[in-house]
Design an enzyme around this catalytic site. Sequence first.
Site, PDB file in Angstrom:
ATOM      1  N   GLY A  56       0.853  -1.186   0.000  1.00 22.24           N
ATOM      2  CA  GLY A  56       0.000   0.000   0.000  1.00 22.24           C
ATOM      3  C   GLY A  56       0.892   1.240   0.000  1.00 22.24           C
ATOM      4  O   GLY A  56       2.110   1.153  -0.228  1.00 22.24           O
ATOM      5  N   ALA A 115       2.031   3.039   2.420  1.00 24.55           N
ATOM      6  CA  ALA A 115       3.114   3.022   3.414  1.00 24.55           C
ATOM      7  C   ALA A 115       4.273   2.144   2.936  1.00 24.55           C
ATOM      8  O   ALA A 115       5.442   2.560   2.959  1.00 24.55           O
ATOM      9  CB  ALA A 115       2.577   2.519   4.753  1.00 24.55           C
ATOM     10  N   GLY A 133     -11.340  10.457  -0.892  1.00 24.22           N
ATOM     11  CA  GLY A 133     -11.324  11.881  -0.578  1.00 24.22           C
ATOM     12  C   GLY A 133     -10.022  12.572  -0.913  1.00 24.22           C
ATOM     13  O   GLY A 133      -9.963  13.451  -1.778  1.00 24.22           O
ATOM     14  N   GLU A 168     -12.940  19.040   4.179  1.00 21.33           N
ATOM     15  CA  GLU A 168     -13.725  17.907   4.690  1.00 21.33           C
ATOM     16  C   GLU A 168     -14.095  18.165   6.142  1.00 21.33           C
ATOM     17  O   GLU A 168     -13.514  19.040   6.796  1.00 21.33           O
ATOM     18  CB  GLU A 168     -12.909  16.613   4.577  1.00 21.33           C
ATOM     19  CG  GLU A 168     -12.781  16.126   3.151  1.00 21.33           C
ATOM     20  CD  GLU A 168     -12.083  14.786   3.036  1.00 21.33           C
ATOM     21  OE1 GLU A 168     -11.264  14.450   3.921  1.00 21.33           O
ATOM     22  OE2 GLU A 168     -12.341  14.087   2.056  1.00 21.33           O
ATOM     23  N   HIS A 181     -17.631   4.159   9.552  1.00 19.17           N
ATOM     24  CA  HIS A 181     -18.237   5.090   8.595  1.00 19.17           C
ATOM     25  C   HIS A 181     -19.741   4.861   8.668  1.00 19.17           C
ATOM     26  O   HIS A 181     -20.188   3.713   8.687  1.00 19.17           O
ATOM     27  CB  HIS A 181     -17.714   4.813   7.183  1.00 19.17           C
ATOM     28  CG  HIS A 181     -17.998   5.921   6.240  1.00 19.17           C
ATOM     29  ND1 HIS A 181     -19.247   6.141   5.722  1.00 19.17           N
ATOM     30  CD2 HIS A 181     -17.214   6.891   5.740  1.00 19.17           C
ATOM     31  CE1 HIS A 181     -19.210   7.203   4.936  1.00 19.17           C
ATOM     32  NE2 HIS A 181     -17.980   7.679   4.932  1.00 19.17           N
ATOM     33  N   ARG A 215     -19.611  12.104  11.878  1.00 15.17           N
ATOM     34  CA  ARG A 215     -19.656  10.688  11.520  1.00 15.17           C
ATOM     35  C   ARG A 215     -20.061   9.768  12.674  1.00 15.17           C
ATOM     36  O   ARG A 215     -20.921   8.911  12.526  1.00 15.17           O
ATOM     37  CB  ARG A 215     -18.252  10.243  11.137  1.00 15.17           C
ATOM     38  CG  ARG A 215     -18.005  10.179   9.696  1.00 15.17           C
ATOM     39  CD  ARG A 215     -16.629   9.633   9.445  1.00 15.17           C
ATOM     40  NE  ARG A 215     -16.259   9.989   8.083  1.00 15.17           N
ATOM     41  CZ  ARG A 215     -15.120   9.649   7.516  1.00 15.17           C
ATOM     42  NH1 ARG A 215     -14.218   8.979   8.188  1.00 15.17           N
ATOM     43  NH2 ARG A 215     -14.868   9.989   6.281  1.00 15.17           N
ATOM     44  N   HIS A 268     -14.183   1.274   9.413  1.00 14.24           N
ATOM     45  CA  HIS A 268     -13.525   2.012   8.329  1.00 14.24           C
ATOM     46  C   HIS A 268     -12.025   2.193   8.567  1.00 14.24           C
ATOM     47  O   HIS A 268     -11.241   2.119   7.638  1.00 14.24           O
ATOM     48  CB  HIS A 268     -14.225   3.374   8.224  1.00 14.24           C
ATOM     49  CG  HIS A 268     -13.796   4.203   7.066  1.00 14.24           C
ATOM     50  ND1 HIS A 268     -13.788   3.724   5.775  1.00 14.24           N
ATOM     51  CD2 HIS A 268     -13.362   5.490   6.993  1.00 14.24           C
ATOM     52  CE1 HIS A 268     -13.381   4.685   4.956  1.00 14.24           C
ATOM     53  NE2 HIS A 268     -13.104   5.754   5.673  1.00 14.24           N
ATOM     54  N   GLU A 306      -1.255   2.181   8.461  1.00 12.45           N
ATOM     55  CA  GLU A 306      -2.394   1.904   9.356  1.00 12.45           C
ATOM     56  C   GLU A 306      -2.064   0.821  10.389  1.00 12.45           C
ATOM     57  O   GLU A 306      -2.698   0.749  11.449  1.00 12.45           O
ATOM     58  CB  GLU A 306      -3.618   1.516   8.504  1.00 12.45           C
ATOM     59  CG  GLU A 306      -4.921   1.644   9.270  1.00 12.45           C
ATOM     60  CD  GLU A 306      -6.159   1.527   8.391  1.00 12.45           C
ATOM     61  OE1 GLU A 306      -6.111   1.873   7.185  1.00 12.45           O
ATOM     62  OE2 GLU A 306      -7.202   1.087   8.925  1.00 12.45           O
ATOM     63  N   ARG A 358      -9.795   9.642  14.215  1.00 11.76           N
ATOM     64  CA  ARG A 358      -8.971  10.113  13.096  1.00 11.76           C
ATOM     65  C   ARG A 358      -9.643  11.280  12.371  1.00 11.76           C
ATOM     66  O   ARG A 358     -10.819  11.210  12.023  1.00 11.76           O
ATOM     67  CB  ARG A 358      -8.769   8.971  12.107  1.00 11.76           C
ATOM     68  CG  ARG A 358      -8.050   9.359  10.839  1.00 11.76           C
ATOM     69  CD  ARG A 358      -8.047   8.206   9.864  1.00 11.76           C
ATOM     70  NE  ARG A 358      -9.330   8.016   9.262  1.00 11.76           N
ATOM     71  CZ  ARG A 358      -9.576   8.139   7.946  1.00 11.76           C
ATOM     72  NH1 ARG A 358      -8.600   8.438   7.125  1.00 11.76           N
ATOM     73  NH2 ARG A 358     -10.780   7.932   7.464  1.00 11.76           N
TER      74      ARG A 358
HETATM   75  C1  LIG Z   1     -12.867   3.110   1.275  1.00 14.06           C
HETATM   76  C2  LIG Z   1     -11.760   3.867   1.961  1.00 14.06           C
HETATM   77  C3  LIG Z   1     -11.579   5.219   1.696  1.00 14.06           C
HETATM   78  C4  LIG Z   1     -10.539   5.929   2.328  1.00 14.06           C
HETATM   79  N1  LIG Z   1     -10.335   7.250   2.014  1.00 14.06           N
HETATM   80  C5  LIG Z   1      -9.273   7.894   2.560  1.00 14.06           C
HETATM   81  C6  LIG Z   1      -8.961   9.240   2.171  1.00 14.06           C
HETATM   82  O1  LIG Z   1      -9.622   9.827   1.333  1.00 14.06           O
HETATM   83  N2  LIG Z   1      -7.885   9.836   2.762  1.00 14.06           N
HETATM   84  C7  LIG Z   1      -7.114   9.214   3.705  1.00 14.06           C
HETATM   85  O2  LIG Z   1      -6.151   9.815   4.208  1.00 14.06           O
HETATM   86  N3  LIG Z   1      -7.387   7.948   4.070  1.00 14.06           N
HETATM   87  C8  LIG Z   1      -8.424   7.271   3.517  1.00 14.06           C
HETATM   88  N4  LIG Z   1      -8.674   5.985   3.880  1.00 14.06           N
HETATM   89  C9  LIG Z   1      -7.739   5.307   4.775  1.00 14.06           C
HETATM   90  C10 LIG Z   1      -6.466   4.969   4.001  1.00 14.06           C
HETATM   91  O3  LIG Z   1      -6.812   4.525   2.708  1.00 14.06           O
HETATM   92  C11 LIG Z   1      -5.645   3.882   4.690  1.00 14.06           C
HETATM   93  O4  LIG Z   1      -5.466   4.194   6.031  1.00 14.06           O
HETATM   94  C12 LIG Z   1      -4.274   3.747   4.039  1.00 14.06           C
HETATM   95  O5  LIG Z   1      -4.419   3.544   2.649  1.00 14.06           O
HETATM   96  C13 LIG Z   1      -3.488   2.601   4.647  1.00 14.06           C
HETATM   97  O6  LIG Z   1      -2.337   2.391   3.884  1.00 14.06           O
HETATM   98  P1  LIG Z   1      -1.338   1.223   4.279  1.00 14.06           P
HETATM   99  O7  LIG Z   1      -0.235   1.267   3.286  1.00 14.06           O
HETATM  100  O8  LIG Z   1      -1.028   1.301   5.709  1.00 14.06           O
HETATM  101  O9  LIG Z   1      -2.217  -0.102   4.077  1.00 14.06           O
HETATM  102  P2  LIG Z   1      -2.909  -0.695   2.775  1.00 14.06           P
HETATM  103  O10 LIG Z   1      -3.014   0.282   1.672  1.00 14.06           O
HETATM  104  O11 LIG Z   1      -4.148  -1.359   3.234  1.00 14.06           O
HETATM  105  O12 LIG Z   1      -1.868  -1.792   2.307  1.00 14.06           O
HETATM  106  C14 LIG Z   1      -1.633  -2.945   3.074  1.00 14.06           C
HETATM  107  C15 LIG Z   1      -0.789  -3.886   2.254  1.00 14.06           C
HETATM  108  O13 LIG Z   1      -0.359  -4.979   3.067  1.00 14.06           O
HETATM  109  C16 LIG Z   1      -0.597  -6.196   2.388  1.00 14.06           C
HETATM  110  N5  LIG Z   1      -0.752  -7.247   3.397  1.00 14.06           N
HETATM  111  C17 LIG Z   1      -1.656  -7.326   4.415  1.00 14.06           C
HETATM  112  N6  LIG Z   1      -1.436  -8.443   5.132  1.00 14.06           N
HETATM  113  C18 LIG Z   1      -0.380  -9.079   4.565  1.00 14.06           C
HETATM  114  C19 LIG Z   1       0.313 -10.287   4.833  1.00 14.06           C
HETATM  115  N7  LIG Z   1      -0.031 -11.106   5.832  1.00 14.06           N
HETATM  116  N8  LIG Z   1       1.337 -10.636   4.021  1.00 14.06           N
HETATM  117  C20 LIG Z   1       1.717  -9.848   2.982  1.00 14.06           C
HETATM  118  N9  LIG Z   1       1.095  -8.686   2.682  1.00 14.06           N
HETATM  119  C21 LIG Z   1       0.057  -8.316   3.460  1.00 14.06           C
HETATM  120  C22 LIG Z   1      -1.841  -5.926   1.560  1.00 14.06           C
HETATM  121  O14 LIG Z   1      -1.959  -6.864   0.523  1.00 14.06           O
HETATM  122  C23 LIG Z   1      -1.527  -4.501   1.078  1.00 14.06           C
HETATM  123  O15 LIG Z   1      -0.643  -4.537  -0.009  1.00 14.06           O
HETATM  124  C24 LIG Z   1      -9.711   5.274   3.259  1.00 14.06           C
HETATM  125  C25 LIG Z   1      -9.900   3.914   3.524  1.00 14.06           C
HETATM  126  C26 LIG Z   1     -10.908   3.213   2.883  1.00 14.06           C
HETATM  127  C27 LIG Z   1     -11.078   1.747   3.166  1.00 14.06           C
END
Ligand SMILES: Cc1cc2nc3c(=O)[nH]c(=O)nc-3n(C[C@H](O)[C@H](O)[C@H](O)COP(=O)(O)OP(=O)(O)OC[C@H]3O[C@@H](n4cnc5c(N)ncnc54)[C@H](O)[C@@H]3O)c2cc1C
Length: 528
Positions: free
Chosen positions: A15, A17, A49, A114, A236, A285, A346, A370, A381
């Site tokens: 993702g 991060a 968003g 927002e 949400h 919310r 959410h 996250e 948040r």
């Molecule tokens: C519908 C929706 C809308 C949102 N809108 C917003 C917004 O507008 N603005 C905002 O700031 N935030 C928003 N958020 C929150 C934000 O999207 C997330 O907090 C953020 O994208 C998290 O990023 P991340 O890289 O931590 O995790 P993620 O993007 O969830 O990536 C996690 C990664 O880890 C991998 N993974 C998980 N478990 C394992 C495992 N056991 N082995 C190997 N790989 C694994 C997954 O496959 C994925 O690649 C939204 C969330 C949702 C669900």
Amino acid sequence: MASSFDFDVLVVGSGLAGLTAALHLAPTHRVAVLTKRAVSDGASQWAQGGIAAVLDAQDSIDAHIDDTLVAGAGLCDLPATRRVVEGAPGCIAWLRELGVPFSLEGGELHLTREGGHSRRRIVHAADATGAAVQRTLIDAARRSAGIRFFEHHTLVDLIAGGGTAYGAPVCAGAYALDESTGEVVAFHPPVTVLATGGAGRVYLHTTNPGTATGDGIAAAWRAGCRVSNMEFIQFHPTSLCHPEAQSFLISEAVRGEGGVLRLPASAGGRRFMPAHDPRAELAPRDVVARAIDAEMKKHRLDCVLLDISHQSADFLHHHFPNILARCAQYGIDITRDPIPVVPAAHYTCGGVVTDLQGRTDVAGLYAVGETACTGLHGANRLASNSLVECMVFARAAARQIADTPARTASGARPWRSASAHAADPRGIADRLDGLRRLMWERVGIVRTGGDLDDAAGRIAELRRETEALYGSARVTRDLVELRNLVQVADLIVQSARSRLESRGLHYRLDHPHPARRAAPTLLAPLGA
Ligand SMILES: Cc1cc2nc3c(=O)[nH]c(=O)nc-3n(C[C@H](O)[C@H](O)[C@H](O)COP(=O)(O)OP(=O)(O)OC[C@H]3O[C@@H](n4cnc5c(N)ncnc54)[C@H](O)[C@@H]3O)c2cc1C
């Protein structure tokens, strides 16, 4: 067991991060990016968003910090908040350099506003910001010689044990299930970065993708990391309620444009929000989510209705093309019919405790995005603060890793021999369904001590069963996810039981007011 690979850093998760950490490390390090499904699967791809950053002359760092602290209801960590807010404009500049096609107006970034933000400060790419960002970062990572992706590889567990002179555990890599062979492979880099996202899938209704099963949080806990603030799950208020439409968010803008919430005809068809809050559908919310939850419980409903049909078809086509098209797919014509909606988990505000460099309690192990609890979100948040948090702390972790003299990777440790028999998938699915219903009913939007005690007992039982299964059966992704979700559920319940007040996202009917003083919830694994 397949042999280990030779990398400097293992990043688990692709993702925002994980990719940010990998891209910052790639010029100087050999980076393996492990990801459970395809590289684009994860919550980042779904973000609609945008990203909060102070870029307008009328805005200020202090205003963004204040807004974040107000949302966080007294539990935000000020240095972490300052770090994110100050780092945000630089992250946007980095994304623009990489080529993210943000929406512009008159050649400048277009900023929206927002809920909870006192100024316009949300940078976006139309209403699909996450997809635009992910596309650009994935392309950049694929072009980078320093990064190798391992798709369809599921982290099973970290390899960790007592190591340093003072007994703190050290991470020596991870075991991962390669779905193409069904084999567990080992990675033994000196540094591991967990970027596995949140844990929304622990609830029956969630906006989160299937990857959000709390794997990183559970694995870090087992390895000896503390976790914090797990009781603060953001719900949400409105996700589409349809058996085939898992996880589709109905934007708050629908209520902003006059959409009203009603009971279904079977329960009287009445509009109910004005009876809960003078701001009615425009209340924050958490207030709207609690009101819907109360009505659903009172009338034993599966969903309520969100009606925007008073707007013209032209207006709806122009403002909500995505929602209109998706609902139409399920036979709902929003120009005439109300939309069945239900609140949904959410965002996971809590997670693995880290410092300002993304370091966890285990040497050689970092957590970002996250999965981590940096202290930014406190008890709630602020919208659009999470994508920016991913980038700020992933970049800080990459810098820290680059500045730390490399340890020699510890020697390989064999994975236990593979068991011949796989657990019955039906049994795993039934347990998972039971857990998600239990969490929804007993540990959801509104909680009581009695419900939490009941949930704790049932989760303890489920945990015994799942660990026995995990110890005896062949490892599959479903089993790994069930094990982690049970672990995360336990952490949420432990945290919720210990907070005898209502604050931010944690609402207890038996303790409806905030305590005079409050601190983050901190859980330490036994022996840590
Ligand atoms: C519908 C929706 C809308 C949102 N809108 C917003 C917004 O507008 N603005 C905002 O700031 N935030 C928003 N958020 C929150 C934000 O999207 C997330 O907090 C953020 O994208 C998290 O990023 P991340 O890289 O931590 O995790 P993620 O993007 O969830 O990536 C996690 C990664 O880890 C991998 N993974 C998980 N478990 C394992 C495992 N056991 N082995 C190997 N790989 C694994 C997954 O496959 C994925 O690649 C939204 C969330 C949702 C669900």
